[in-house]
Design a protein around this motif. Structure first.
Motif, PDB file in Angstrom:
ATOM      1  N   SER A   1      -2.578   1.724  -6.735  1.00  0.00           N
ATOM      2  CA  SER A   1      -4.001   1.537  -6.469  1.00  0.00           C
ATOM      3  C   SER A   1      -4.546   2.512  -5.424  1.00  0.00           C
ATOM      4  O   SER A   1      -5.768   2.686  -5.327  1.00  0.00           O
ATOM      5  N   VAL A   2      -3.666   3.172  -4.664  1.00  0.00           N
ATOM      6  CA  VAL A   2      -4.120   4.077  -3.606  1.00  0.00           C
ATOM      7  C   VAL A   2      -3.608   5.496  -3.797  1.00  0.00           C
ATOM      8  O   VAL A   2      -3.980   6.403  -3.032  1.00  0.00           O
ATOM      9  N   LYS A   3      -2.746   5.698  -4.783  1.00  0.00           N
ATOM     10  CA  LYS A   3      -2.136   7.012  -4.996  1.00  0.00           C
ATOM     11  C   LYS A   3      -3.212   8.068  -5.214  1.00  0.00           C
ATOM     12  O   LYS A   3      -4.150   7.863  -5.983  1.00  0.00           O
ATOM     13  N   GLY A   4      -3.081   9.176  -4.503  1.00  0.00           N
ATOM     14  CA  GLY A   4      -4.052  10.256  -4.612  1.00  0.00           C
ATOM     15  C   GLY A   4      -5.219  10.127  -3.645  1.00  0.00           C
ATOM     16  O   GLY A   4      -5.989  11.077  -3.467  1.00  0.00           O
ATOM     17  N   ARG A   5      -5.369   8.960  -3.026  1.00  0.00           N
ATOM     18  CA  ARG A   5      -6.473   8.746  -2.073  1.00  0.00           C
ATOM     19  C   ARG A   5      -5.966   8.479  -0.657  1.00  0.00           C
ATOM     20  O   ARG A   5      -6.585   8.918   0.316  1.00  0.00           O
ATOM     21  N   PHE A   6      -4.859   7.757  -0.543  1.00  0.00           N
ATOM     22  CA  PHE A   6      -4.294   7.412   0.753  1.00  0.00           C
ATOM     23  C   PHE A   6      -3.008   8.216   0.975  1.00  0.00           C
ATOM     24  O   PHE A   6      -2.276   8.495   0.017  1.00  0.00           O
ATOM     25  N   THR A   7      -2.719   8.528   2.250  1.00  0.00           N
ATOM     26  CA  THR A   7      -1.495   9.240   2.594  1.00  0.00           C
ATOM     27  C   THR A   7      -0.868   8.614   3.821  1.00  0.00           C
ATOM     28  O   THR A   7      -1.518   8.494   4.866  1.00  0.00           O
ATOM     29  N   ILE A   8       0.390   8.230   3.688  1.00  0.00           N
ATOM     30  CA  ILE A   8       1.140   7.673   4.811  1.00  0.00           C
ATOM     31  C   ILE A   8       1.897   8.798   5.505  1.00  0.00           C
ATOM     32  O   ILE A   8       2.367   9.741   4.860  1.00  0.00           O
ATOM     33  N   SER A   9       1.998   8.710   6.829  1.00  0.00           N
ATOM     34  CA  SER A   9       2.746   9.706   7.589  1.00  0.00           C
ATOM     35  C   SER A   9       3.325   9.052   8.832  1.00  0.00           C
ATOM     36  O   SER A   9       2.950   7.932   9.185  1.00  0.00           O
ATOM     37  N   MET A  10       4.238   9.771   9.472  1.00  0.00           N
ATOM     38  CA  MET A  10       4.955   9.215  10.617  1.00  0.00           C
ATOM     39  C   MET A  10       5.157  10.286  11.660  1.00  0.00           C
ATOM     40  O   MET A  10       5.559  11.411  11.311  1.00  0.00           O
ATOM     41  N   ASP A  11       4.886   9.957  12.917  1.00  0.00           N
ATOM     42  CA  ASP A  11       5.218  10.825  14.041  1.00  0.00           C
ATOM     43  C   ASP A  11       6.328  10.131  14.810  1.00  0.00           C
ATOM     44  O   ASP A  11       6.068   9.220  15.603  1.00  0.00           O
TER      45      ASP A  11
ATOM     46  N   VAL B   1       0.827  -1.207   0.000  1.00  0.00           N
ATOM     47  CA  VAL B   1       0.000   0.000   0.000  1.00  0.00           C
ATOM     48  C   VAL B   1       0.863   1.260   0.000  1.00  0.00           C
ATOM     49  O   VAL B   1       0.739   2.104  -0.881  1.00  0.00           O
ATOM     50  N   ALA B   2       1.758   1.376   0.983  1.00  0.00           N
ATOM     51  CA  ALA B   2       2.589   2.577   1.083  1.00  0.00           C
ATOM     52  C   ALA B   2       3.740   2.318   2.037  1.00  0.00           C
ATOM     53  O   ALA B   2       3.672   1.406   2.864  1.00  0.00           O
ATOM     54  N   LEU B   3       4.816   3.125   1.908  1.00  0.00           N
ATOM     55  CA  LEU B   3       5.936   3.038   2.824  1.00  0.00           C
ATOM     56  C   LEU B   3       6.475   4.431   3.109  1.00  0.00           C
ATOM     57  O   LEU B   3       6.281   5.363   2.318  1.00  0.00           O
ATOM     58  N   ILE B   4       7.194   4.529   4.232  1.00  0.00           N
ATOM     59  CA  ILE B   4       7.807   5.792   4.613  1.00  0.00           C
ATOM     60  C   ILE B   4       9.140   5.503   5.302  1.00  0.00           C
ATOM     61  O   ILE B   4       9.274   4.513   6.014  1.00  0.00           O
ATOM     62  N   ARG B   5      10.124   6.338   5.022  1.00  0.00           N
ATOM     63  CA  ARG B   5      11.407   6.231   5.679  1.00  0.00           C
ATOM     64  C   ARG B   5      11.420   7.158   6.881  1.00  0.00           C
ATOM     65  O   ARG B   5      11.142   8.357   6.755  1.00  0.00           O
ATOM     66  N   ARG B   6      11.795   6.615   8.036  1.00  0.00           N
ATOM     67  CA  ARG B   6      11.789   7.405   9.261  1.00  0.00           C
ATOM     68  C   ARG B   6      12.869   8.490   9.211  1.00  0.00           C
ATOM     69  O   ARG B   6      12.689   9.566   9.747  1.00  0.00           O
ATOM     70  N   SER B   7      13.989   8.207   8.543  1.00  0.00           N
ATOM     71  CA  SER B   7      15.140   9.117   8.577  1.00  0.00           C
ATOM     72  C   SER B   7      14.908  10.424   7.826  1.00  0.00           C
ATOM     73  O   SER B   7      15.381  11.473   8.263  1.00  0.00           O
ATOM     74  N   ASP B   8      14.189  10.364   6.688  1.00  0.00           N
ATOM     75  CA  ASP B   8      14.000  11.586   5.908  1.00  0.00           C
ATOM     76  C   ASP B   8      12.548  11.837   5.522  1.00  0.00           C
ATOM     77  O   ASP B   8      12.254  12.762   4.759  1.00  0.00           O
TER      78      ASP B   8
END
Length: 122
Positions: free
Chosen positions: A63-73, A48-55
């Motif tokens: 299939s989810v681009k434009g509808r879903f957003t991944i984020s990190m705190d 679905v999606a991934l995020i790098r903690r460092s940057d």
């Protein structure tokens, strides 16, 4: 070891929104990449999606681009997936995962949560 716990799943009508959370604990500093995958009944697990903690760089599947957003705190060691404009085909168990490499293949992620069910009615 890293422990991951998802929350926020549920039943929503098509066009609606949900926000999933993934709380990480343990040796979280050892894994730079966190991701979301999903698996619908009778289908293979899908990126679905991934995020790098460092940057905070991130990548969403087509299939989810434009509808879903991944984020990190990072302060809370919690990852989120904001899901908007949900469709019935988004129905699946959603899993969060942690790993070292920013890839879309699930077998390179070392740690997994138990999953949370998302059901989108038409």
């Amino acid at each position: 070891q890293v422990q991951l716990v998802e929350s926020g799943g549920g039943l929503v009508q098509a066009g609606g929104s949900l926000r999933l959370s993934c709380a990480a604990s343990g040796r979280t500093f050892t894994n730079d990449v966190m991701g979301w995958f999903r698996q619908a009944p009778g289908k293979e697990r899908e990126f679905v999606a991934l995020i790098r903690r460092s940057d905070s760089s991130r990548y969403h599947g087509d299939s989810v681009k434009g509808r879903f957003t991944i984020s990190m705190d990072n302060a809370k060691n919690t990852m989120y997936l904001q899901m908007n404009s949900l469709k019935p085909e988004d129905t699946a168990v959603y899993y969060c995962a942690a790993g070292d490499v920013a890839v879309v293949v699930d077998n390179l992620y070392a740690y997994w949560g138990q999953g949370t069910q998302v059901t989108v009615s038409s």
